[in-house]
Structure formats: C-alpha cells, structure tokens
Design a protein around this motif. Structure first.
Motif, PDB file in Angstrom:
ATOM      1  N   SER A 166       0.811  -1.215   0.000  1.00  0.00           N
ATOM      2  CA  SER A 166       0.000   0.000   0.000  1.00  0.00           C
ATOM      3  C   SER A 166       0.849   1.272   0.000  1.00  0.00           C
ATOM      4  CB  SER A 166      -0.927   0.015   1.215  1.00  0.00           C
ATOM      5  OG  SER A 166      -0.173  -0.059   2.420  1.00  0.00           O
ATOM      6  N   GLU A 167       2.121   1.133   0.374  1.00  0.00           N
ATOM      7  CA  GLU A 167       3.009   2.297   0.467  1.00  0.00           C
ATOM      8  C   GLU A 167       3.733   2.586  -0.843  1.00  0.00           C
ATOM      9  OE1 GLU A 167       5.630   1.257   3.607  1.00  0.00           O
ATOM     10  OE2 GLU A 167       4.262   1.874   5.208  1.00  0.00           O
ATOM     11  N   CYS A 168       3.731   1.642  -1.761  1.00  0.00           N
ATOM     12  CA  CYS A 168       4.537   1.829  -2.979  1.00  0.00           C
ATOM     13  C   CYS A 168       3.841   1.284  -4.222  1.00  0.00           C
ATOM     14  CB  CYS A 168       5.898   1.167  -2.804  1.00  0.00           C
ATOM     15  SG  CYS A 168       5.815  -0.555  -2.268  1.00  0.00           S
ATOM     16  N   VAL A 169       2.540   1.494  -4.308  1.00  0.00           N
ATOM     17  CA  VAL A 169       1.780   1.023  -5.471  1.00  0.00           C
ATOM     18  C   VAL A 169       2.306   1.645  -6.752  1.00  0.00           C
ATOM     19  CG1 VAL A 169      -0.471   1.001  -6.586  1.00  0.00           C
ATOM     20  CG2 VAL A 169      -0.306   0.613  -4.126  1.00  0.00           C
ATOM     21  N   GLU A 170       2.538   2.953  -6.728  1.00  0.00           N
ATOM     22  CA  GLU A 170       3.005   3.655  -7.921  1.00  0.00           C
ATOM     23  C   GLU A 170       4.387   3.179  -8.344  1.00  0.00           C
ATOM     24  OE1 GLU A 170       3.990   8.219  -9.426  1.00  0.00           O
ATOM     25  OE2 GLU A 170       2.835   7.892  -7.585  1.00  0.00           O
ATOM     26  N   GLU A 171       5.265   2.950  -7.356  1.00  0.00           N
ATOM     27  CA  GLU A 171       6.625   2.508  -7.664  1.00  0.00           C
ATOM     28  C   GLU A 171       6.628   1.118  -8.306  1.00  0.00           C
ATOM     29  OE1 GLU A 171       5.698   3.894  -4.913  1.00  0.00           O
ATOM     30  OE2 GLU A 171       7.121   5.436  -4.256  1.00  0.00           O
ATOM     31  N   TRP A 172       5.825   0.203  -7.742  1.00  0.00           N
ATOM     32  CA  TRP A 172       5.759  -1.146  -8.308  1.00  0.00           C
ATOM     33  C   TRP A 172       5.179  -1.124  -9.712  1.00  0.00           C
ATOM     34  CZ3 TRP A 172       8.708  -4.788  -7.283  1.00  0.00           C
ATOM     35  CH2 TRP A 172       9.069  -5.148  -5.983  1.00  0.00           C
ATOM     36  N   ASP A 173       4.160  -0.306  -9.915  1.00  0.00           N
ATOM     37  CA  ASP A 173       3.535  -0.203 -11.233  1.00  0.00           C
ATOM     38  C   ASP A 173       4.541   0.301 -12.252  1.00  0.00           C
ATOM     39  OD1 ASP A 173       1.182  -0.219 -13.005  1.00  0.00           O
ATOM     40  OD2 ASP A 173       1.428   1.956 -12.999  1.00  0.00           O
ATOM     41  N   GLU A 174       5.348   1.261 -11.831  1.00  0.00           N
ATOM     42  CA  GLU A 174       6.371   1.833 -12.700  1.00  0.00           C
ATOM     43  C   GLU A 174       7.432   0.793 -13.066  1.00  0.00           C
ATOM     44  OE1 GLU A 174       7.951   6.238 -12.676  1.00  0.00           O
ATOM     45  OE2 GLU A 174       8.889   5.079 -11.080  1.00  0.00           O
ATOM     46  N   LEU A 175       7.849   0.010 -12.080  1.00  0.00           N
ATOM     47  CA  LEU A 175       8.839  -1.034 -12.325  1.00  0.00           C
ATOM     48  C   LEU A 175       8.298  -2.121 -13.249  1.00  0.00           C
ATOM     49  CD1 LEU A 175      10.394  -1.446  -8.761  1.00  0.00           C
ATOM     50  CD2 LEU A 175      11.562  -0.580 -10.794  1.00  0.00           C
ATOM     51  N   GLU A 176       7.056  -2.496 -13.043  1.00  0.00           N
ATOM     52  CA  GLU A 176       6.450  -3.554 -13.853  1.00  0.00           C
ATOM     53  C   GLU A 176       6.307  -3.140 -15.311  1.00  0.00           C
ATOM     54  OE1 GLU A 176       2.819  -4.428 -11.874  1.00  0.00           O
ATOM     55  OE2 GLU A 176       3.763  -5.609 -10.281  1.00  0.00           O
ATOM     56  N   ARG A 177       6.125  -1.843 -15.551  1.00  0.00           N
ATOM     57  CA  ARG A 177       5.953  -1.359 -16.920  1.00  0.00           C
ATOM     58  C   ARG A 177       7.260  -0.972 -17.598  1.00  0.00           C
ATOM     59  NH1 ARG A 177       3.916   3.175 -16.825  1.00  0.00           N
ATOM     60  NH2 ARG A 177       3.432   3.575 -14.653  1.00  0.00           N
ATOM     61  N   SER A 178       8.337  -0.990 -16.842  1.00  0.00           N
ATOM     62  CA  SER A 178       9.625  -0.563 -17.389  1.00  0.00           C
ATOM     63  C   SER A 178      10.352  -1.696 -18.111  1.00  0.00           C
ATOM     64  CB  SER A 178      10.510  -0.033 -16.251  1.00  0.00           C
ATOM     65  OG  SER A 178      11.831   0.184 -16.704  1.00  0.00           O
ATOM     66  N   ILE A 179      10.693  -1.466 -19.373  1.00  0.00           N
ATOM     67  CA  ILE A 179      11.462  -2.442 -20.147  1.00  0.00           C
ATOM     68  C   ILE A 179      12.817  -2.666 -19.492  1.00  0.00           C
ATOM     69  CG2 ILE A 179      12.673  -2.829 -22.341  1.00  0.00           C
ATOM     70  CD1 ILE A 179      10.378  -1.402 -23.732  1.00  0.00           C
ATOM     71  N   VAL A 180      13.453  -1.588 -19.110  1.00  0.00           N
ATOM     72  CA  VAL A 180      14.779  -1.674 -18.503  1.00  0.00           C
ATOM     73  C   VAL A 180      14.736  -2.436 -17.184  1.00  0.00           C
ATOM     74  CG1 VAL A 180      16.665  -0.351 -17.476  1.00  0.00           C
ATOM     75  CG2 VAL A 180      15.645   0.408 -19.615  1.00  0.00           C
ATOM     76  N   ALA A 181      13.767  -2.106 -16.336  1.00  0.00           N
ATOM     77  CA  ALA A 181      13.675  -2.754 -15.027  1.00  0.00           C
ATOM     78  C   ALA A 181      13.381  -4.239 -15.146  1.00  0.00           C
ATOM     79  CB  ALA A 181      12.598  -2.072 -14.182  1.00  0.00           C
ATOM     80  N   ASN A 182      12.676  -4.638 -16.199  1.00  0.00           N
ATOM     81  CA  ASN A 182      12.314  -6.037 -16.381  1.00  0.00           C
ATOM     82  C   ASN A 182      13.400  -6.865 -17.047  1.00  0.00           C
ATOM     83  OD1 ASN A 182       9.398  -6.750 -15.536  1.00  0.00           O
ATOM     84  ND2 ASN A 182       9.157  -4.761 -16.508  1.00  0.00           N
ATOM     85  N   ILE A 183      14.246  -6.226 -17.837  1.00  0.00           N
ATOM     86  CA  ILE A 183      15.289  -6.965 -18.552  1.00  0.00           C
ATOM     87  C   ILE A 183      16.620  -6.909 -17.808  1.00  0.00           C
ATOM     88  CG2 ILE A 183      16.670  -7.111 -20.659  1.00  0.00           C
ATOM     89  CD1 ILE A 183      14.292  -6.111 -22.210  1.00  0.00           C
ATOM     90  N   ALA A 184      17.008  -5.722 -17.383  1.00  0.00           N
ATOM     91  CA  ALA A 184      18.329  -5.536 -16.762  1.00  0.00           C
ATOM     92  C   ALA A 184      18.388  -6.081 -15.344  1.00  0.00           C
ATOM     93  CB  ALA A 184      18.689  -4.051 -16.758  1.00  0.00           C
ATOM     94  N   ASP A 185      19.564  -6.534 -14.948  1.00  0.00           N
ATOM     95  CA  ASP A 185      19.790  -6.943 -13.566  1.00  0.00           C
ATOM     96  C   ASP A 185      20.060  -5.722 -12.689  1.00  0.00           C
ATOM     97  OD1 ASP A 185      19.586  -9.808 -13.867  1.00  0.00           O
ATOM     98  OD2 ASP A 185      21.470  -9.712 -14.973  1.00  0.00           O
ATOM     99  N   ASP A 186      20.635  -4.683 -13.281  1.00  0.00           N
ATOM    100  CA  ASP A 186      20.880  -3.464 -12.526  1.00  0.00           C
ATOM    101  C   ASP A 186      21.131  -2.303 -13.483  1.00  0.00           C
ATOM    102  OD1 ASP A 186      21.199  -1.807 -10.363  1.00  0.00           O
ATOM    103  OD2 ASP A 186      23.243  -2.418  -9.895  1.00  0.00           O
ATOM    104  N   VAL A 187      20.847  -1.123 -13.005  1.00  0.00           N
ATOM    105  CA  VAL A 187      21.191   0.122 -13.703  1.00  0.00           C
ATOM    106  C   VAL A 187      21.836   1.013 -12.655  1.00  0.00           C
ATOM    107  CG1 VAL A 187      20.401   2.143 -14.964  1.00  0.00           C
ATOM    108  CG2 VAL A 187      19.220  -0.044 -15.269  1.00  0.00           C
ATOM    109  N   SER A 188      23.048   1.445 -12.908  1.00  0.00           N
ATOM    110  CA  SER A 188      23.723   2.313 -11.949  1.00  0.00           C
ATOM    111  C   SER A 188      24.031   3.661 -12.594  1.00  0.00           C
ATOM    112  CB  SER A 188      25.031   1.674 -11.455  1.00  0.00           C
ATOM    113  OG  SER A 188      25.949   1.518 -12.522  1.00  0.00           O
ATOM    114  N   VAL A 189      23.948   4.694 -11.775  1.00  0.00           N
ATOM    115  CA  VAL A 189      24.293   6.050 -12.212  1.00  0.00           C
ATOM    116  C   VAL A 189      25.373   6.545 -11.263  1.00  0.00           C
ATOM    117  CG1 VAL A 189      23.478   8.386 -12.651  1.00  0.00           C
ATOM    118  CG2 VAL A 189      21.921   6.453 -12.972  1.00  0.00           C
ATOM    119  N   GLY A 190      26.527   6.858 -11.798  1.00  0.00           N
ATOM    120  CA  GLY A 190      27.626   7.346 -10.975  1.00  0.00           C
ATOM    121  C   GLY A 190      28.133   8.673 -11.479  1.00  0.00           C
TER     122      GLY A 190
END
Length: 207
Positions: A166-190
């Motif tokens: 209930s605290e992160c419905v929007e975040e989970w929905d965003e992850l589920e719809r993301s091609i990158v989040a579903n295919i990649a093991d990680d994305v890092s920004v440095g």
C-alpha cells in the motif's frame, strides 16, 4: 572484452553506428539471439533517454562483456549548461510539479539534467554537490537508494520490496511497466566531478 567506443548525442548522431557496433560485438562474443535482442532493447532505451536530454549533450557508448556479465555503458561530460533550462528544472522541482519524470529512464534523465546544470553553476560558486541533492528532486522515492554520488536500480528494487504494498503502489507499477527494469539486472548512475556514467548490467549466456 570491450567494444569500440561510439560517440552519440541527443540529436541522433551515432545512432546507426551504435547498433552496428552492438551487432558486431554480440556476434564476436557469440551471444544467442535472445540475448542479442535484450541488448538491443536496452540500448534503444538508453539512446531514447539521451534523445530527451536538453541542450548540447555528447556521450560515449560502449559495451563490456566479462564473466557472463554484459555492461552497456554511457559516459558523458557535463558541460555547456542552458541556464534557462536549469531555472525551469529548479522551479518545477520546487513546486513539486516535475511530472515529466515518467518511468525509470525518465527519472534517470532528470537526475542527469539536474546535476549537469547545477554542476556548472556550482563550479562558478565553488560549492560542493552530491548526487543525493538532485535525486531528492528528480527521483523522490529513489532517494533512499542513492549512496554518495551513485544510484543503483537493484538497491532501489530491494528498498521497495521491503515496504508494504500500500506504500509503494506507484513505484511497483512503474517497475512492472519498465522495459529496462524487467530486462536488466541493474542500472547504476555514478557521478565524479564533471562526468556521469550510466551502466546497464545484464547476466548473459554465450553459446
């Protein structure tokens, strides 16, 4: 194994060369067709993000493959700030109206832009900047996954998993719809000084 570098920008320069180098590299390391398609999709997402960045933006694209891990790397120098663009970004973030940051890559784009414009301004003011300062503006809920001047999507997923649904419905929905989040093991920004590096990692199997 490291591919040749390809120079790209947000005007489309280097796009065809990037995919040609990607095909050559995938064939050289003998990746199966499914893995090759995944690398192409991740590359398209990365270049799509680059195309949305405002002002003059140049970067280097490169692929690395070691111990069955494929890393798609984009490295850029932070330069030539657009002051008007920076002011719009700051105003949007201050008002909490940064609705343009849709999707994982959209939020990463916002982090790059915000840091880029603020870095150049801070250099003139001799101020110290941390990635977390701009993650709080551009990525909001992703702030807890920022450590120093780096961000990890894998750590963000872990943080979300530890919350109630209930605290992160929007975040989970965003992850589920993301091609990158579903295919990649990680994305890092440095970020280090005047350079930003985005790395998309994916475990692969060669033939």
């Amino acid at each position: 194994m490291i591919s040749n570098k390809v120079y790209v920008n947000n005007m489309g320069k280097g796009r065809e060369e990037t995919f040609a180098e990607m095909d050559r590299f995938c064939s050289y390391v003998k990746l199966p067709q499914k893995s090759k398609l995944q690398i192409r999709l991740l590359t398209e997402e990365l270049l799509g993000m680059v195309a949305q960045i405002g002002g003059d933006f140049d970067a280097e694209y490169q692929i690395e493959y070691q111990n069955s891990i494929c890393r798609i790397c984009l490295t850029a120098e932070l330069k030539n700030p657009d002051i008007q663009k920076r002011e719009k970004l700051i105003k949007a973030s201050t008002d909490g109206k940064n609705a343009a940051a849709k999707g994982i890559m959209g939020k990463i784009k916002d982090i790059v832009e915000m840091y880029r414009y603020s870095y150049n301004n801070a250099v003139d003011d001799s101020e110290d900047i941390g990635l977390s300062d701009y993650a709080s503006i551009a990525m909001h809920s992703m702030l807890s996954s920022v450590k120093g001047n780096s961000f990890s999507l894998a750590e963000y997923k872990g943080a979300i998993a530890g919350k109630k649904d209930s605290e992160c419905v929007e975040e989970w929905d965003e992850l589920e719809r993301s091609i990158v989040a579903n295919i990649a093991d990680d994305v890092s920004v440095g970020i280090r000084n005047d350079r930003v590096e985005i790395v998309i990692s994916k475990k692969m199997k060669s033939v």
